[in-house]
Design an enzyme around this catalytic site. Structure first.
Site, mmCIF file in Angstrom:
data_model
loop_
_atom_site.group_PDB
_atom_site.id
_atom_site.type_symbol
_atom_site.label_atom_id
_atom_site.label_comp_id
_atom_site.label_asym_id
_atom_site.label_seq_id
_atom_site.Cartn_x
_atom_site.Cartn_y
_atom_site.Cartn_z
ATOM 1 C CE1 TYR A 139 -3.263 2.945 0.494
ATOM 2 C CE2 TYR A 139 -2.990 3.007 2.867
ATOM 3 C CZ TYR A 139 -3.489 3.432 1.585
ATOM 4 O OH TYR A 139 -4.148 4.653 1.979
ATOM 5 C CG ASP A 157 -3.989 2.286 -3.528
ATOM 6 O OD1 ASP A 157 -3.555 2.800 -4.499
ATOM 7 O OD2 ASP A 157 -4.706 2.671 -2.629
ATOM 8 C CG HIS A 186 -9.138 1.426 -3.998
ATOM 9 N ND1 HIS A 186 -8.026 1.948 -4.942
ATOM 10 C CD2 HIS A 186 -9.406 2.547 -3.243
ATOM 11 C CE1 HIS A 186 -7.372 2.654 -4.249
ATOM 12 N NE2 HIS A 186 -8.145 3.186 -3.187
#
Length: 267
Positions: free
Chosen positions: A112, A154, A258
Site C-alpha cells: 500500500y 494500491d 476501489h
C-alpha cells in the site's frame, strides 16, 4: 491454476460483508487487501477462515493503513518492509507453498503505497516526499530480487494517460504527476516488471480501479483513475492466462472507493 486478487478495501471490519460477497462470488485462491485499518488481532480472520481462507499474513496498524493476504492455498510469510521508514504497516510478502516457476518458489508481495497528500511538492508537502522516498526504497529492493515475484496493491499512481479520466487536468494532481510517473518507471525497470493489467487491457483502452466518494453518480461521471496494479517478474507474468476487474463492486452496499482486480496464472 492459481488466481490472485488485490483490493484496497478501506477498512476490513467495516466492509467484511462485501469481502465475503466477493470471495463467495469469484473465489480467488489468494486475496491481497490494503488499507485494512485495524491491528492484527482485530482483523476478521475467523470469518474469512470460515470461507476457506485459513492461511493468512496480516500486517496491521491501529486505525490506519495495514495490509493482509488471505489464501485458501498454503502460504508462508517471508517479509515485512518499512519502505517509508516510519513504522507504518504497508507491506507483507508471502511465498506460495509448492508453487514454482523455473524451479523457484513464487512469492506475492502486497503493498500500500502512501497517497502523498494534496500538493505535489516535496518542500511544501512532506507527505509527497515520503511517497517518492517509499518508491525509491521499493526500487532498491526490486533490484535484488532473484525469485519469481508478483507485486500487487494500491500504488496510488496512475501512470498512463488512459489510466485517468482526463490526462491534462490531472497532470498537477497527486497520483498522475510526471515526477510520480517517472519514479514508478524506475521501479518498473529495476526488475523488469510486467504490468499485467495492461498486458490484458491494452493502452489506450480505459482502465480505472478507483472513483472518489465525492462523485455521487460515479458511473455517469466516470472520473476514475487506475491506482491499483498487479505487476510480475517476466517469467511469472508469462504464466498469466487472464486478468479482470469487477467494476460492479463499486456499487455494492457500503463500497470501497476501489474495486478488486484478479489475475489467473497457469502454475
Amino acid at each position: 491454476m492459481l488466481s490472485v486478487a488485490t483490493w484496497n478495501i478501506n477498512s476490513a471490519r467495516l466492509r467484511l460483508p462485501i469481502i465475503e460477497k466477493y470471495l463467495e462470488m469469484q473465489g480467488p485462491d489468494v486475496l491481497c487487501l490494503q488499507e485494512i485499518k485495524c491491528q492484527e488481532h482485530q482483523f476478521p480472520a475467523d470469518a474469512l477462515a470460515a470461507l476457506g481462507y485459513e492461511h493468512q499474513a496480516i500486517c496491521g496498524q491501529k486505525g490506519y493503513h495495514g495490509v493482509a493476504t488471505v489464501s485458501r492455498v498454503p502460504i508462508r510469510e517471508v517479509t515485512r518492509h518499512d519502505w517509508q521508514a516510519n513504522g507504518e504497516a504497508r507491506h507483507v510478502g508471502v511465498e506460495v507453498v509448492d508453487r514454482e516457476v523455473g524451479g523457484k518458489n513464487v512469492r506475492i508481495d502486497n503493498v500500500y503505497v502512501p497517497a502523498g497528500g494534496d500538493e505535489p511538492d516535496r518542500e511544501k508537502n512532506p507527505k509527497f516526499g515520503q511517497k517518492l522516498d517509499f518508491l525509491e526504497r521499493m526500487t532498491d529492493w526490486a533490484k535484488s530480487l532473484d525469485v519469481p515475484t508478483l507485486i500487487v496493491g494500491d500504488f496510488n499512481i496512475a501512470p498512463l494517460e488512459s489510466d485517468v479520466w482526463n490526462h491534462k487536468q490531472l497532470l498537477k494532481v497527486v497520483s498522475h504527476t510526471p515526477v510520480e510517473v517517472e519514479t514508478l518507471e524506475r521501479f518498473q525497470k529495476a526488475h523488469g516488471w510486467v504490468d499485467i493489467g495492461r498486458e490484458h487491457i491494452r493502452d489506450p483502452e480505459r482502465y480505472f480501479s478507483w472513483w472518489s466518494y465525492r462523485s455521487k453518480d460515479w458511473r455517469v461521471n466516470d472520473r476514475g483513475r487506475r491506482l491499483d496494479h498487479m505487476w510480475a517478474s517476466p517469467e511469472f507474468a508469462a504464466r498469466a492466462t487472464g486478468h479482470s476487474l469487477l467494476e460492479d463492486a463499486r456499487d455494492w452496499e457500503k463500497p470501497s472507493d476501489h474495486i478488486p482486480l484478479v489475475t489467473e496464472f497457469d502454475i
